[in-house]
Write a protein that holds these residues in place. Structure first.
Motif, short mmCIF file in Angstrom:
data_model
loop_
_atom_site.label_atom_id
_atom_site.label_comp_id
_atom_site.label_asym_id
_atom_site.label_seq_id
_atom_site.Cartn_x
_atom_site.Cartn_y
_atom_site.Cartn_z
N CYS A 162 -10.54 32.42 -4.49
CA CYS A 162 -10.38 33.72 -5.70
C CYS A 162 -10.36 33.41 -6.84
N THR A 163 -11.52 34.32 -7.29
CA THR A 163 -12.36 34.01 -8.64
C THR A 163 -11.75 35.10 -10.10
N CYS A 164 -10.91 35.49 -9.90
CA CYS A 164 -9.71 36.22 -10.35
C CYS A 164 -8.60 35.22 -11.13
N THR A 186 -6.49 40.77 -4.38
CA THR A 186 -7.93 41.36 -4.69
C THR A 186 -9.43 40.82 -3.32
N CYS A 187 -8.61 38.66 -3.30
CA CYS A 187 -9.79 38.50 -2.96
C CYS A 187 -9.24 37.63 -2.01
N TYR A 241 0.51 37.49 -6.30
CA TYR A 241 -1.23 37.91 -6.63
C TYR A 241 -1.26 39.81 -5.54
ZN LIG Z 1 -8.78 36.98 -6.55
#
Ligand SMILES: [Zn+2]
Length: 254
Positions: free
Chosen positions: A82-84, A108-109, A105
């Motif tokens: 996860c890059t968030c 998103t990823c 969460y």
């Molecule tokens: Zn993420």
């Protein structure tokens, strides 16, 4: 409380040095902490100072255990990169969240192709555990009774390995508790929902889970939480103010 529970059940009290976050922990504090805990009257049978069958007892020396466990989660498809940022998550979380509480969460990823990360070797990311949305995680707490938390509603996909290459605290504790054959975890009631997350980790890792006993949080005179990170409230500080272990026990028993 942990000591009383261990004594009543004829168990072993273990001191584990949770120094995984090197930025917050310095070696010279360890001997101080051990001294303070002994002063307070704790007597453990296994620990960084006295050894034992399931060492090492400092998390900073147990990295290989955590790396192996993360590998297992990866192989089972339980985690994803996860890059968030924290801000991304706050902005994307649709449901309003209570003040001071981590937003759920938004996923998103979840379905990103991990191979896209290979093309950006400089990208730093968290490894996140994919929770089974909608599943009710139930357990009976030794103190608080039956508990149920719903994955994806009461908590979302959580970080097991941080972008600064350190295992998340709740992940490291699962790996250690299993390896050290812990039978009961005694801790503050603020961690009840963490227990649901950790039960998912035990299951994914194929490890037996311990029993849990959550106690009311210790508060200071102003009704604020007594946290070990809070310098002014550390055992050492209280000791410096002339408090005795007996007085502290009385205060905290209320
Ligand atoms: Zn993420």
């Amino acid at each position: 409380m942990a000591q009383e529970r261990a004594r009543a059940k004829g168990g072993t009290l273990i001191l584990r040095n949770e120094d995984i976050d090197a930025t917050r922990f310095k070696l010279e504090f360890v001997s101080q902490m051990i001294e303070d805990l002994r002063w307070f009257g704790l007597h453990w049978q296994e620990g960084p100072d006295c050894g034992g069958a399931f060492g090492p007892y400092s998390q900073s020396e147990r990295r290989s255990f955590y790396v192996a466990a993360l590998g297992k989660l990866g192989a089972g498809g339980f985690v994803y990169p996860c890059t968030c940022s924290r801000k991304d998550i706050r902005d994307a979380a649709s449901a309003p969240h209570a003040e001071g509480k981590e937003p759920i969460y938004p996923g998103t990823c979840r379905n990103k192709n991990p191979s896209t990360l290979n093309s950006q070797p400089s990208t730093r990311f968290n490894w996140r555990f994919r929770v089974p949305d909608g599943e009710a995680i139930s357990f009976t707490d030794g103190n608080c009774g039956p508990q149920t938390f719903v994955a994806g509603k009461d908590f979302g996909d959580f970080v097991v390995w941080r972008h600064d290459d350190v295992p998340a605290y709740q992940f490291a504790c699962v790996v250690d508790d299993a390896a050290m054959q812990i039978t009961e975890v005694v801790r503050g009631a603020d961690l009840l929902v963490s227990t649901a997350r950790q039960l998912l980790l035990y299951r994914a890792l194929g490890l037996p889970s311990p029993g849990f006993f959550h106690c009311a949080l210790m508060l200071d005179e102003k009704g604020e939480r007594l946290a070990k990170r809070h310098d002014a409230l550390s055992l050492r500080a209280l000791r410096g103010q002339g408090k005795t272990p007996e007085k502290l026990r009385q205060d905290w028993a209320q």
